[in-house]
Design a protein around this motif. Structure first.
Motif, PDB file in Angstrom:
ATOM      1  N   ASP A  42       2.744  12.447   6.924  1.00 46.98           N
ATOM      2  CA  ASP A  42       3.134  11.220   7.611  1.00 46.98           C
ATOM      3  C   ASP A  42       2.642  10.005   6.818  1.00 46.98           C
ATOM      4  OD1 ASP A  42       4.304   9.971  10.030  1.00 46.98           O
ATOM      5  OD2 ASP A  42       2.242   9.283  10.350  1.00 46.98           O
ATOM      6  N   LYS A  43       1.409  10.067   6.367  1.00 52.91           N
ATOM      7  CA  LYS A  43       0.818   8.982   5.575  1.00 52.91           C
ATOM      8  C   LYS A  43       1.577   8.807   4.253  1.00 52.91           C
ATOM      9  CE  LYS A  43      -3.935   7.608   5.433  1.00 52.91           C
ATOM     10  NZ  LYS A  43      -5.319   8.026   5.313  1.00 52.91           N
ATOM     11  N   ARG A  44       1.921   9.926   3.627  1.00 47.59           N
ATOM     12  CA  ARG A  44       2.654   9.875   2.360  1.00 47.59           C
ATOM     13  C   ARG A  44       4.013   9.217   2.550  1.00 47.59           C
ATOM     14  NH1 ARG A  44       4.024  14.973  -1.601  1.00 47.59           N
ATOM     15  NH2 ARG A  44       5.565  13.883  -2.864  1.00 47.59           N
ATOM     16  N   GLU A  46       4.857   7.077   4.821  1.00 45.39           N
ATOM     17  CA  GLU A  46       4.653   5.644   5.056  1.00 45.39           C
ATOM     18  C   GLU A  46       4.496   4.903   3.731  1.00 45.39           C
ATOM     19  OE1 GLU A  46       1.394   5.065   7.744  1.00 45.39           O
ATOM     20  OE2 GLU A  46       2.423   6.086   9.382  1.00 45.39           O
ATOM     21  N   LYS A  47       3.751   5.492   2.803  1.00 46.43           N
ATOM     22  CA  LYS A  47       3.559   4.879   1.488  1.00 46.43           C
ATOM     23  C   LYS A  47       4.865   4.856   0.701  1.00 46.43           C
ATOM     24  CE  LYS A  47      -1.340   5.884   1.072  1.00 46.43           C
ATOM     25  NZ  LYS A  47      -2.380   6.609   0.327  1.00 46.43           N
TER      26      LYS A  47
END
Length: 55
Positions: A42-44, A46-47
């Motif tokens: 999820d974080k990846r 977003e980036k």
């Protein structure tokens, strides 16, 4: 996401017709593995979304 999944995705279709905001938002649907949302993925995404939008 592999190349075959990507070329059949909403993200790809929206990007091809110039709907870049919608394409970037569609990236966020690729955050699961084994049917579960993975926080790191999820974080990846977003980036990746921010990079795609030039943020």
């Amino acid at each position: 996401m592999g190349p075959h999944q990507f070329t059949g995705s909403d993200t790809y279709r929206h990007a091809q017709v110039g709907n870049h905001q919608t394409a970037a938002d569609a990236l966020m649907s690729w955050t699961k593995a084994g049917g579960k949302v993975l926080p790191g993925l999820d974080k990846r995404r977003e980036k990746e979304r921010a990079i795609y939008l030039g943020e």
